[in-house]
Write a protein that holds these residues in place. Structure first.
Motif, mmCIF file in Angstrom:
data_model
loop_
_atom_site.group_PDB
_atom_site.id
_atom_site.type_symbol
_atom_site.label_atom_id
_atom_site.label_comp_id
_atom_site.label_asym_id
_atom_site.label_seq_id
_atom_site.Cartn_x
_atom_site.Cartn_y
_atom_site.Cartn_z
ATOM 1 N N ILE A 13 0.846 -1.254 -0.027
ATOM 2 C CA ILE A 13 -0.053 0.282 0.140
ATOM 3 C C ILE A 13 0.762 1.486 -0.147
ATOM 4 C CG2 ILE A 13 -1.588 1.673 1.312
ATOM 5 C CD1 ILE A 13 -3.015 -1.574 2.170
ATOM 6 N N VAL A 14 1.942 1.565 0.359
ATOM 7 C CA VAL A 14 2.897 2.475 0.644
ATOM 8 C C VAL A 14 3.165 2.731 -0.842
ATOM 9 C CG1 VAL A 14 5.001 3.096 1.805
ATOM 10 C CG2 VAL A 14 3.655 2.579 3.639
ATOM 11 N N VAL A 15 4.093 1.656 -1.435
ATOM 12 C CA VAL A 15 4.587 1.791 -2.370
ATOM 13 C C VAL A 15 2.956 1.884 -3.494
ATOM 14 C CG1 VAL A 15 5.254 0.099 -4.251
ATOM 15 C CG2 VAL A 15 6.277 -0.409 -2.064
ATOM 16 N N GLY A 16 2.343 1.620 -3.662
ATOM 17 C CA GLY A 16 0.808 2.254 -3.961
ATOM 18 C C GLY A 16 0.792 4.090 -4.439
ATOM 19 N N LEU A 17 1.048 4.249 -2.779
ATOM 20 C CA LEU A 17 0.694 5.350 -2.798
ATOM 21 C C LEU A 17 1.695 6.117 -3.353
ATOM 22 C CD1 LEU A 17 -0.267 5.535 1.366
ATOM 23 C CD2 LEU A 17 -1.561 5.907 -0.604
ATOM 24 N N VAL A 18 3.198 6.030 -3.540
ATOM 25 C CA VAL A 18 4.687 5.852 -3.643
ATOM 26 C C VAL A 18 4.421 6.434 -5.513
ATOM 27 C CG1 VAL A 18 6.632 6.288 -4.365
ATOM 28 C CG2 VAL A 18 6.133 6.135 -1.938
ATOM 29 N N GLY A 19 3.131 5.374 -5.811
ATOM 30 C CA GLY A 19 2.577 5.568 -7.561
ATOM 31 C C GLY A 19 1.899 6.392 -7.232
ATOM 32 N N VAL A 20 0.969 7.021 -6.757
ATOM 33 C CA VAL A 20 0.271 8.082 -6.954
ATOM 34 C C VAL A 20 0.936 9.987 -6.875
ATOM 35 C CG1 VAL A 20 -1.501 9.740 -5.551
ATOM 36 C CG2 VAL A 20 -2.209 6.577 -5.413
ATOM 37 N N VAL A 21 1.696 9.559 -5.640
ATOM 38 C CA VAL A 21 2.430 10.412 -5.963
ATOM 39 C C VAL A 21 3.982 11.206 -7.561
ATOM 40 C CG1 VAL A 21 3.778 12.661 -4.941
ATOM 41 C CG2 VAL A 21 2.514 11.252 -3.767
ATOM 42 N N LEU A 22 4.999 9.954 -7.643
ATOM 43 C CA LEU A 22 5.395 10.009 -8.691
ATOM 44 C C LEU A 22 4.405 8.841 -9.577
ATOM 45 C CD1 LEU A 22 8.319 9.537 -6.569
ATOM 46 C CD2 LEU A 22 8.043 11.040 -7.594
ATOM 47 N N PRO A 23 4.085 9.356 -11.228
ATOM 48 C CA PRO A 23 3.418 7.973 -11.363
ATOM 49 C C PRO A 23 4.228 7.376 -12.353
ATOM 50 C CG PRO A 23 3.252 10.422 -12.613
ATOM 51 C CD PRO A 23 3.704 10.185 -11.141
ATOM 52 N N LEU A 29 -4.129 1.599 -8.357
ATOM 53 C CA LEU A 29 -4.234 -0.416 -8.462
ATOM 54 C C LEU A 29 -3.539 -1.149 -7.600
ATOM 55 C CD1 LEU A 29 -4.170 -0.676 -12.362
ATOM 56 C CD2 LEU A 29 -6.373 -0.685 -11.121
ATOM 57 N N LEU A 30 -2.768 -0.809 -7.013
ATOM 58 C CA LEU A 30 -1.565 -1.507 -6.397
ATOM 59 C C LEU A 30 -1.921 -1.722 -4.585
ATOM 60 C CD1 LEU A 30 1.982 -0.502 -6.849
ATOM 61 C CD2 LEU A 30 1.075 -2.413 -7.239
ATOM 62 N N ILE A 31 -2.631 -0.097 -4.871
ATOM 63 C CA ILE A 31 -3.793 -0.386 -2.652
ATOM 64 C C ILE A 31 -4.533 -1.203 -3.278
ATOM 65 C CG2 ILE A 31 -5.052 0.906 -2.208
ATOM 66 C CD1 ILE A 31 -2.834 3.077 -2.897
ATOM 67 N N LEU A 32 -5.563 -1.629 -4.427
ATOM 68 C CA LEU A 32 -7.120 -1.886 -4.690
ATOM 69 C C LEU A 32 -6.813 -3.119 -4.161
ATOM 70 C CD1 LEU A 32 -9.508 -1.563 -4.743
ATOM 71 C CD2 LEU A 32 -9.233 -2.036 -7.092
ATOM 72 N N GLY A 33 -4.923 -4.057 -5.214
ATOM 73 C CA GLY A 33 -4.801 -4.793 -5.224
ATOM 74 C C GLY A 33 -4.207 -5.619 -3.817
ATOM 75 N N ALA A 34 -3.466 -4.709 -3.103
ATOM 76 C CA ALA A 34 -2.843 -5.630 -2.009
ATOM 77 C C ALA A 34 -4.379 -5.783 -0.772
ATOM 78 C CB ALA A 34 -2.411 -4.389 -1.098
ATOM 79 N N ILE A 35 -5.292 -4.551 -0.834
ATOM 80 C CA ILE A 35 -6.458 -4.700 0.394
ATOM 81 C C ILE A 35 -7.186 -5.963 -0.531
ATOM 82 C CG2 ILE A 35 -8.663 -3.508 1.054
ATOM 83 C CD1 ILE A 35 -7.031 -0.335 0.643
ATOM 84 N N ALA A 36 -7.312 -5.631 -2.027
ATOM 85 C CA ALA A 36 -8.099 -7.368 -2.130
ATOM 86 C C ALA A 36 -7.314 -8.262 -1.353
ATOM 87 C CB ALA A 36 -7.848 -7.298 -3.594
ATOM 88 N N VAL A 37 -6.169 -8.876 -2.444
ATOM 89 C CA VAL A 37 -5.251 -9.550 -1.449
ATOM 90 C C VAL A 37 -5.676 -10.023 0.531
ATOM 91 C CG1 VAL A 37 -2.866 -11.047 -0.785
ATOM 92 C CG2 VAL A 37 -3.199 -9.676 -2.871
ATOM 93 N N TRP A 38 -6.236 -8.454 1.155
ATOM 94 C CA TRP A 38 -5.909 -8.917 2.441
ATOM 95 C C TRP A 38 -7.663 -9.099 2.823
ATOM 96 C CZ3 TRP A 38 -9.510 -5.669 5.549
ATOM 97 C CH2 TRP A 38 -9.548 -6.315 6.944
ATOM 98 N N ALA A 39 -8.320 -8.913 1.892
ATOM 99 C CA ALA A 39 -9.923 -9.468 1.911
ATOM 100 C C ALA A 39 -9.726 -10.329 2.024
ATOM 101 C CB ALA A 39 -10.877 -8.206 0.963
ATOM 102 N N ILE A 40 -9.033 -11.190 1.309
ATOM 103 C CA ILE A 40 -9.429 -12.514 0.287
ATOM 104 C C ILE A 40 -8.434 -13.419 1.727
ATOM 105 C CG2 ILE A 40 -8.588 -14.644 -0.910
ATOM 106 C CD1 ILE A 40 -8.309 -12.490 -3.259
ATOM 107 N N LEU A 41 -7.392 -12.845 2.241
ATOM 108 C CA LEU A 41 -6.958 -13.750 3.348
ATOM 109 C C LEU A 41 -7.981 -13.506 4.574
ATOM 110 C CD1 LEU A 41 -3.029 -13.165 2.909
ATOM 111 C CD2 LEU A 41 -4.263 -15.245 2.092
ATOM 112 N N GLU A 42 -8.499 -12.410 4.346
ATOM 113 C CA GLU A 42 -8.360 -12.866 6.134
ATOM 114 C C GLU A 42 -10.433 -12.996 5.833
ATOM 115 O OE1 GLU A 42 -9.701 -10.337 9.288
ATOM 116 O OE2 GLU A 42 -7.688 -10.241 8.555
ATOM 117 N N GLY A 43 -11.056 -13.120 4.807
ATOM 118 C CA GLY A 43 -12.338 -13.892 4.852
ATOM 119 C C GLY A 43 -13.125 -13.585 5.857
ATOM 120 N N THR A 44 -13.654 -12.482 5.195
ATOM 121 C CA THR A 44 -14.965 -12.295 6.526
ATOM 122 C C THR A 44 -15.386 -11.096 6.622
ATOM 123 O OG1 THR A 44 -13.964 -10.441 7.915
ATOM 124 C CG2 THR A 44 -13.890 -12.375 9.547
#
Length: 160
Positions: A13-23, A29-44
């Motif tokens: 997510i931090v890398v994604g934030l850097v990617g927003v500032v420095l395109p 997409l990195l942030i969304l992907g990381a949160i999607a992986v977290w949601a899958i692993l969390e499974g709740t």
């Protein structure tokens, strides 16, 4: 879920934030992907609710990112071809001058296109400033959405 996995997701997510500032990277997409992986692993249900909220924030900020600054540039009379020239020279500048080359190339490309169009320095510079402000506004809008999405994930990761 282990703390190590959550730390890796946080780093993505931090890398994604850097990617927003420095395109350089597709930050949202990195942030969304990381949160999607977290949601899958969390499974709740909470994990999926966090993912849905983050996705909504990133989509809304992505739409606003392209509509609001674009309208401001049209109102200022800056044509799309000047932005394309700025973007192309920005890409070249990125590889020629590390770190600041993207910004310098964008400014130079936009300015040269506007000098060609206006034939005067003052009008070209005024248009270049409008274009630069619009690009900065675009980055800030996307950054706001990304920070809100990251904040929702962080709150859920800590408190849930």
């Amino acid at each position: 879920m282990s703390v190590g996995v959550e730390v890796l997701i946080g780093l993505a997510i931090v890398v994604g934030l850097v990617g927003v500032v420095l395109p350089i990277l597709p930050g949202a997409l990195l942030i969304l992907g990381a949160i999607a992986v977290w949601a899958i692993l969390e499974g709740t249900g909470t994990g999926w609710a966090v993912f849905a909220a983050a996705a909504l924030l990133l989509i809304v900020s992505g739409v606003v990112k392209y509509t609001w600054p674009g309208r401001r540039m049209r109102d200022a009379g800056v044509p799309k071809r000047s932005l394309v020239a700025g973007a192309l020279l920005g890409i070249v500048g990125f590889f020629v001058i590390p770190v600041v080359g993207l910004l310098i190339g964008f400014l130079l490309g936009t300015y040269l296109a506007e000098v060609h169009r206006h034939r005067t320095h003052s009008d070209a510079w005024r248009s270049t400033v409008h274009a630069t402000k619009a690009v900065g506004l675009s980055i800030l809008v996307e950054l706001l959405g990304a920070l809100l999405a990251a904040g929702i994930w962080l709150a859920a990761a800590i408190f849930v």
